[in-house]
Enzyme design. Structure first.
Site, mmCIF file in Angstrom:
data_model
loop_
_atom_site.group_PDB
_atom_site.id
_atom_site.type_symbol
_atom_site.label_atom_id
_atom_site.label_comp_id
_atom_site.label_asym_id
_atom_site.label_seq_id
_atom_site.Cartn_x
_atom_site.Cartn_y
_atom_site.Cartn_z
ATOM 1 N N LYS A 189 -33.112 61.307 9.968
ATOM 2 C CA LYS A 189 -33.274 60.812 8.928
ATOM 3 C C LYS A 189 -34.131 58.621 8.297
ATOM 4 O O LYS A 189 -34.413 58.964 7.561
ATOM 5 C CB LYS A 189 -32.104 60.310 7.795
ATOM 6 C CG LYS A 189 -30.708 59.701 8.477
ATOM 7 C CD LYS A 189 -30.939 58.717 7.400
ATOM 8 C CE LYS A 189 -29.571 57.278 7.914
ATOM 9 N NZ LYS A 189 -29.771 56.146 6.658
ATOM 10 N N THR A 246 -31.025 58.343 1.679
ATOM 11 C CA THR A 246 -31.995 57.564 2.170
ATOM 12 C C THR A 246 -33.190 57.351 1.380
ATOM 13 O O THR A 246 -34.041 56.602 1.436
ATOM 14 C CB THR A 246 -31.592 57.206 3.945
ATOM 15 O OG1 THR A 246 -30.292 57.542 4.272
ATOM 16 C CG2 THR A 246 -32.589 56.227 4.179
#
Length: 328
Positions: A189, A246
């Site tokens: 990620k 994120t």
């Protein structure tokens, strides 16, 4: 398994936040910090330089002595991924056998392609490796805002005991035995967050951002499957949950690094002063994907932009020019 004494290695923002939440959970907490100046600041002012306005719980003990810090029922390793091996090499000499060592870094080691729990296993073979990951910002956790994470260990009993020990009421840990799945979600990620930041910095719009995040998640799932991760883990907090967080806010160092790249900054300048783990992870991730024949076009484009072998406009063009195919 009783876990009352918890040590946190690393007095940065995330380490301080985790020390706070463990203290709220009623544990006896020691916070170890290598840097003398930061350790003195934490001890004397009872406040982190990185979390202004957040006062340390009175019960948290600050130390620079690794031997003292190692006397714990569980140890949280809150150091950068590329520093994990050196810290563990020193720590391994002082811990008691069977101590859970919980890696809290989201990355993959350069050169060796090792995940964090693999480094724990190599450097401290008498310890029990575990991983903590999920959608969480240090400032939120430190201030007691509601947050959920995942703690994984190959022994489900250990994972559950750690989750119970860290449950502060506002930090809710879920437990899992899919160690690799939790590690992969956290590492991949970060690279995708850089791509998402580039989209925002370039002003490509919300539709492009949604497409990028969705197709990036497909890459994460493919990579996870190739390394034995369970799909349901990828769809959970440490995978999709962390990706959504994120890829959506400049609070993420990786996202803000990508934004700077999208606005025309050079990679060295964009990453300056930011511990953006995705910068270090991208080339390693690409090498590992190639070894397993995993198609990861977004991650490939990010690695090329960071290496300055492809411009951002060319990277965007290469993704849009990919052959039309069924979604999957």
């Amino acid at each position: 398994m009783t876990i009352q004494r918890i040590t946190v290695l690393g007095g940065g923002a995330w380490g301080t936040a985790l020390a706070q939440t463990c203290a709220r959970a009623g544990r006896d907490v020691t916070l170890w910090e290598f840097d003398a100046g930061n350790a003195d600041h934490l001890a004397s002012r009872r406040e982190s330089r990185f979390l202004p306005g957040v006062k340390l719980d009175d019960g948290i003990k600050i130390t620079r002595a690794l031997g003292e810090a190692s006397r714990a029922d569980a140890i949280l390793l809150v150091v950068p991924a590329q520093a994990m091996r050196s810290v563990l090499t020193s720590l391994a000499q002082t811990i008691k056998p069977g101590t859970p060592l919980i890696a809290c870094a989201k990355g993959i080691e350069h050169g060796t392609h090792k995940f964090m729990t693999e480094i724990v296993g190599e450097c401290a073979p008498s310890a029990v490796p575990a991983i903590l990951s999920g959608p969480s910002f240090a400032a939120d956790v430190a201030r007691g805002l509601p947050t959920a994470v995942t703690i994984a260990a190959s022994d489900a009993t250990v994972a559950e005991a750690l989750a119970q020990a860290m449950n502060s009421g506002t930090l809710r840990p879920y437990h899992s035995d899919d160690v690799r799945g939790v590690e992969i979600g956290g590492a991949v990620k970060n690279v995708l967050a850089i791509a998402s930041g580039i989209v925002t910095g370039r002003g490509l719009g919300a539709s492009a951002s949604a497409a990028l995040t969705t197709r990036g998640f497909a890459e994460m799932v493919r990579f996870g499957k190739a390394f034995g991760a369970r799909t349901e883990t990828m769809m959970g907090l440490s995978g999709l949950g962390d990706l959504i967080l994120t890829c959506s806010t400049p609070q993420s160092r990786n996202y803000s690094c990508g934004m700077a790249l999208g606005k025309g900054e050079k990679p060295d300048s964009a990453a300056h002063g930011k511990l953006a783990e995705g910068v270090f992870t991208a080339p390693v991730l690409l090498e590992m994907a190639r070894d397993r024949n995993v198609d990861m076009p977004i991650s490939t484009a990010v690695a090329a932009v960071l290496a300055e072998t492809m411009s951002i406009d060319d990277a965007i063009g290469s993704l849009l020019a990919r052959p039309i195919k069924a979604e999957g």
